[in-house]
Design a protein around this motif. Structure first.
Motif, PDB file in Angstrom:
ATOM      1  N   LEU A   1      -9.014   2.695 -10.629  1.00 40.23           N
ATOM      2  CA  LEU A   1      -8.329   3.123  -9.418  1.00 40.23           C
ATOM      3  C   LEU A   1      -8.456   2.066  -8.337  1.00 40.23           C
ATOM      4  O   LEU A   1      -9.561   1.629  -8.004  1.00 40.23           O
ATOM      5  CB  LEU A   1      -8.927   4.448  -8.927  1.00 40.23           C
TER       6      LEU A   1
ATOM      7  N   PRO B   1      -8.620   1.273  -4.674  1.00 40.49           N
ATOM      8  CA  PRO B   1      -8.901   2.081  -3.468  1.00 40.49           C
ATOM      9  C   PRO B   1      -7.902   1.853  -2.342  1.00 40.49           C
ATOM     10  O   PRO B   1      -7.789   2.674  -1.432  1.00 40.49           O
ATOM     11  CB  PRO B   1     -10.306   1.620  -3.063  1.00 40.49           C
TER      12      PRO B   1
ATOM     13  N   THR C   1      -4.354   1.048  -2.797  1.00 44.97           N
ATOM     14  CA  THR C   1      -3.067   1.685  -3.126  1.00 44.97           C
ATOM     15  C   THR C   1      -3.239   3.104  -3.629  1.00 44.97           C
ATOM     16  O   THR C   1      -2.267   3.851  -3.724  1.00 44.97           O
ATOM     17  CB  THR C   1      -2.327   0.864  -4.183  1.00 44.97           C
ATOM     18  N   ASN C   2      -4.485   3.465  -4.005  1.00 44.91           N
ATOM     19  CA  ASN C   2      -4.784   4.772  -4.596  1.00 44.91           C
ATOM     20  C   ASN C   2      -3.998   4.989  -5.889  1.00 44.91           C
ATOM     21  O   ASN C   2      -3.631   6.118  -6.230  1.00 44.91           O
ATOM     22  CB  ASN C   2      -4.486   5.906  -3.610  1.00 44.91           C
ATOM     23  N   GLU C   3      -3.753   3.906  -6.605  1.00 47.65           N
ATOM     24  CA  GLU C   3      -3.059   3.979  -7.890  1.00 47.65           C
ATOM     25  C   GLU C   3      -3.926   3.330  -8.965  1.00 47.65           C
ATOM     26  O   GLU C   3      -4.703   2.408  -8.695  1.00 47.65           O
ATOM     27  CB  GLU C   3      -1.707   3.275  -7.815  1.00 47.65           C
ATOM     28  N   TYR C   4      -3.760   3.819 -10.192  1.00 50.24           N
ATOM     29  CA  TYR C   4      -4.508   3.267 -11.313  1.00 50.24           C
ATOM     30  C   TYR C   4      -3.756   2.086 -11.928  1.00 50.24           C
ATOM     31  O   TYR C   4      -2.529   2.137 -12.106  1.00 50.24           O
ATOM     32  CB  TYR C   4      -4.735   4.325 -12.393  1.00 50.24           C
TER      33      TYR C   4
END
Length: 408
Positions: A166, A168, A170-173
């Motif tokens: 993850l 932190p 962009t809060n995307e995986y």
């Protein structure tokens, strides 16, 4: 003159045959038959379901121009596949289904003139696909400097094990590792992280592009650093193998891996296992090590270790013990415990040892990383225990060894 003419006739016949064959080859894209008769349909159908697929058994139509049977089906929504089976067999296999359930398969017999029979609908019920069975066993855990991924793959299918992290910001995986494996026990680590807690995920992709659900975990990587080689010291024991050619043991951690300097080298005439013993100068939980075998013309040959183990002890002044060539991890012999068993990888080129190429030599020269099992205990001393070399000879050697872990 007569004999000369007789010799010429076979040459003319051969030339004519070649010209005739060339003329026929020009039409290789044309239908194999001009018979436009529609073939009959397959009959007496029965289905044998298996994990992720099904075998469909049938009776072929009595059509003299039959070429193959074709199955059309959808493995997941919007993704269609076709499978063909020749007229030499009465079975066609359909596979790659994303989940267990009910699927429709269309069977058509196809003639040599590419004429299709009337379609026949068959219902199959594949069982849970293998990638889903493996995905149910995924485990994420903290490792030294990163995260460890384990999974079971008892059917030894080739899958991609995808590790996500993850972001932190962009809060995307995003994908950080794509590990392809067909082994029964999948076990790999991704390192290079500090001890800060991070969110990871892992899923499986199979050869048909099916993907499993993602397993998520919050991981705080364990601290890892390279052990200080200046603290290492020779600790000779009576059962150690005699060293030869002036390649004394401290050369094994002098930082020189070029193949022209000295390393550790035993005298010829030894027997397996071939062993050396040294102290780390610290009491450390080891995570991994890099072994530098002797490179250049010695790569994948000579006395380079192929199968070996590491033994350790928490004793301050450990006593001698005769080690076995092979034993299970965790085996205890006297003051010593087996920290792990290792096999040096085969040549990346796929060539046989002794016929390797420059890329194989470069692979050896760069050193090979080996993970030490997390369950292995902390240690003060190491015994390198060589059970087999690439030549199978009566001596062993290595250029350098580098350890990583937590020296506490």
């Amino acid at each position: 003159m007569k004999n000369k003419k007789l010799r010429t006739i076979p040459l003319l016949v051969a030339l004519a045959a070649v010209l005739f064959s060339c003329t026929k080859d020009k039409n290789y894209n044309e239908p194999a038959s001009n018979d436009k008769t529609k073939p009959g349909v397959v009959t007496n159908i029965r289905v044998e379901n298996f994990n992720g697929g099904a075998h469909i058994i049938y009776t072929l139509p009595n059509s003299p121009n039959l070429l193959y049977v074709m199955a059309g089906y959808e493995i997941r929504k919007g993704v269609k596949r076709e499978t063909k089976a020749s007229y030499y067999t009465d079975t066609i296999t359909v596979q790659g289904f994303a989940t267990a359930g009910e699927y429709q398969v269309t069977l058509e017999a196809v003639s040599r003139a590419n004429i299709k029979s009337d379609p026949v609908q068959v219902t199959v019920h594949p069982l849970d696909p293998y990638y889903k069975l493996s995905a149910a066993t995924i485990q994420l855990s903290a490792d030294f400097g990163g995260v460890n991924v384990k999974a079971q793959n008892p059917n030894k299918r080739s899958f991609g094990y995808i590790l996500l992290e993850l972001d932190p910001v962009t809060n995307e995986y995003g994908i950080v590792e794509q590990h392809y494996d067909a082994g029964e026990h999948v076990n790999f680590s991704v390192r290079g992280y500090n001890t800060e807690a991070r969110r990871f995920g892992a899923y499986i992709r199979d050869e048909w592009g099916n993907t499993s659900d993602t397993v998520f975990a919050q991981i705080s990587p364990l601290f890892e650093t390279q052990l200080n080689k200046s603290l290492f010291f020779k600790y000779a024991l009576p059962s150690d193998t005699e060293i030869g050619y002036g390649w004394d043991l401290p050369y094994l951690w002098d930082g020189k891996t070029d193949g022209y300097s000295n390393g550790w080298h035993t005298n010829p005439g030894g027997s397996y296992p071939m062993v050396c013993t040294f102290g780390l100068g610290v009491y450390a939980k080891l995570s991994r090590f890099v072994l530098y075998n002797r490179p250049l013309q010695f790569a994948y040959s000579h006395g380079n270790p192929r199968k070996f183990s590491l033994w350790g002890t928490d004793k301050v002044s450990p006593q001698n013990a005769v080690l076995p060539a092979y034993s299970d991890e965790g085996t205890v012999v006297g003051d010593w415990v087996n920290l792990g068993n290792f096999i040096f990888p085969d040549p990346p080129s796929g060539l046989m040892p002794g016929a390797t190429n420059a890329s194989d030599e470069a692979f050896v020269a760069a050193g090979v990383n080996f993970n030490i099992p997390l369950v292995s205990p902390k240690t003060r001393y190491i015994r390198l225990n060589v059970a087999e070399t690439w030549s199978g000879g009566d001596f062993a050697h290595a250029m350098e060894i580098t350890f990583f872990g937590d020296p506490d």
